[in-house]
Design an enzyme around this catalytic site. Structure first.
Site, PDB file in Angstrom:
ATOM      1  N   ASP A  28      -0.249  13.840   1.050  1.00 50.55           N
ATOM      2  CA  ASP A  28      -0.332  12.537   1.719  1.00 50.55           C
ATOM      3  C   ASP A  28       0.753  12.533   2.783  1.00 50.55           C
ATOM      4  OD1 ASP A  28      -0.840   9.855   2.332  1.00 50.55           O
ATOM      5  OD2 ASP A  28       0.305   9.067   0.634  1.00 50.55           O
TER       6      ASP A  28
ATOM      7  N   ARG B 222      -4.389  -5.765  -0.058  1.00 47.00           N
ATOM      8  CA  ARG B 222      -3.474  -4.661   0.292  1.00 47.00           C
ATOM      9  C   ARG B 222      -2.156  -5.322   0.667  1.00 47.00           C
ATOM     10  NH1 ARG B 222      -4.338   0.556   4.165  1.00 47.00           N
ATOM     11  NH2 ARG B 222      -5.279   1.222   2.203  1.00 47.00           N
TER      12      ARG B 222
ATOM     13  N   ARG C 251     -15.105   6.520  -0.604  1.00 50.69           N
ATOM     14  CA  ARG C 251     -14.448   5.219  -0.787  1.00 50.69           C
ATOM     15  C   ARG C 251     -15.515   4.126  -0.894  1.00 50.69           C
ATOM     16  NH1 ARG C 251      -9.212   4.482   0.980  1.00 50.69           N
ATOM     17  NH2 ARG C 251      -9.524   2.409   0.112  1.00 50.69           N
TER      18      ARG C 251
ATOM     19  N   HIS D  87      -2.458   3.348  -5.479  1.00 47.68           N
ATOM     20  CA  HIS D  87      -3.665   3.233  -4.630  1.00 47.68           C
ATOM     21  C   HIS D  87      -4.868   3.656  -5.489  1.00 47.68           C
ATOM     22  CE1 HIS D  87      -6.025   2.793  -1.186  1.00 47.68           C
ATOM     23  NE2 HIS D  87      -5.641   3.820  -0.448  1.00 47.68           N
TER      24      HIS D  87
ATOM     25  N   CYS E 197      -6.129  11.695   1.416  1.00 50.35           N
ATOM     26  CA  CYS E 197      -6.625  10.312   1.441  1.00 50.35           C
ATOM     27  C   CYS E 197      -6.795   9.794   2.862  1.00 50.35           C
ATOM     28  CB  CYS E 197      -5.687   9.407   0.643  1.00 50.35           C
ATOM     29  SG  CYS E 197      -4.033   9.252   1.357  1.00 50.35           S
TER      30      CYS E 197
ATOM     31  N   GLN F 194      -8.516   4.635  -4.160  1.00 52.43           N
ATOM     32  CA  GLN F 194      -8.578   5.945  -3.508  1.00 52.43           C
ATOM     33  C   GLN F 194      -8.830   7.044  -4.536  1.00 52.43           C
ATOM     34  OE1 GLN F 194      -8.031   6.900   0.007  1.00 52.43           O
ATOM     35  NE2 GLN F 194      -8.941   8.737  -0.886  1.00 52.43           N
TER      36      GLN F 194
END
Ligand code: CP
Ligand code: NVA
Length: 309
Positions: free
Chosen positions: A223, A102, A291, A129, A263, A132
């Site tokens: 988000d 990340r 996830r 991402h 998310c 996700q």
């Protein structure tokens, strides 16, 4: 050898294969069957930014697959003190079997992967991402919407939006995106997605009006308005995003069987109202749990691809 850096690199068939594997692995996990798909394998997990879900799901996931996770915060490793990405990648990838990272920049992620001897997984960058979205797709399927996805993303044109674009364009479902003016998606990413959409038949709509975007859709998502690293812009962003909250009024314009995804982490009464969040909490927290299952499938798939030759 394959990396998992963006869904742009994956075909529809591959995304569906990984999802099928995720469904199988989830079923096994729920039955407390932990098949050692990756015995004695090590997953290096490099974090330059904070995380709750990504860290816990990858670390638990690799353990359940028979391997072990190594948490490497960039504050603690030499990368944080200026050791080049290229050297870090060449060192770590000689010792571990897979790497999740990340970091801030997709470009640096690609550079890291280009030096790696083992598969590299994007655990979130400024642009994408993808892990996700694999969990989000699994959640959509579990809600019986596989053949009826009409998705809407409301909010910032960010890494999540770009990933939704890629998923929709690859799988062929319709996606509407509503962002405030000045917060639109990256043009290069959009052009790429439109190219894939031409092949898959996906209809992509871009607007600055959430009401237009949400009409009759079956999946609504949003988000945070302030992504990691944008904290200095917070005050301005909160002003600019006014009217983009996903609330009862907006949700009432969607289809009757609509689901709401997030998310996480979520900021109540900013991008989503407390009411809508709590009404959909079962779905949202299943999405978070997914996830674990989706990423186990990604790791197993990448590991198997490595052995194929
Ligand atoms: N959704 C997500 O990636 O959460 P974390 O930042 O907690 O990992
Ligand atoms: N767009 C958010 C996603 C967090 C999971 C961020 O980059 O901070």
């Amino acid at each position: 050898m394959r990396h998992f850096l963006t869904l742009a690199d994956y075909s529809k068939e591959e995304i569906l294969d990984i999802t099928k594997l995720a469904i199988q692995i989830k079923k096994e996990t729920k039955a407390k069957i932990f098949k050692p798909y990756m015995p004695h394998k090590t997953l290096g997990m490099i974090f330059e930014k904070s995380s709750t879900r990504t860290r816990v799901s990858f670390e638990t996931g690799i353990y359940q697959l028979g391997g072990v996770g190594l948490f490497l915060s960039s504050n603690d490793i030499q990368l944080g003190r200026g050791e080049p990405i290229s050297d870090t990648s060449r060192v770590i990838s000689r010792m571990v079997d897979m790497i999740m990272i990340r970091n801030d920049s997709q470009k640096e992620l690609e550079e890291f992967a280009s030096y790696s001897k083992v598969p590299v997984i994007n655990g979130l960058t400024d642009m994408y991402h993808p892990v996700q979205l694999m969990a989000d797709y699994l959640t959509i399927i579990e809600h019986g919407l596989e053949n009826n996805i009409k998705a809407t993303y409301i909010g910032d044109g960010n890494n999540m939006t770009h990933s939704w674009l890629m998923l929709a364009a690859k799988l062929g479902f319709d996606l509407s995106i509503a962002t405030p003016k000045g917060y639109e998606v990256d043009q290069e990413v959009l052009d790429k997605a439109l190219g894939f959409a031409k092949v898959s038949g996906s209809k992509i709509t871009i607007t600055n009006d959430p009401k237009i975007a949400v009409k009759d859709c079956t999946v609504v998502t949003t988000d945070t308005w302030v992504s990691m690293g944008q904290e200095d812009e917070k005050n301005q962003r909160l002003k600019d995003f006014e009217g983009f909250i996903v609330d009862k009024n907006l949700m009432s314009m969607a289809s009757n069987d609509v689901i709401f995804l997030h998310c996480l982490p979520a900021y109540r009464d900013l991008e989503v109202s407390e009411e809508i969040f709590e009404q959909n909490s079962e779905t949202i927290f299943s999405e978070a749990e997914n996830r674990l299952h989706a990423q186990k499938a990604i790791m197993v798939w990448l590991d198997q691809k490595r052995d194929e030759k």
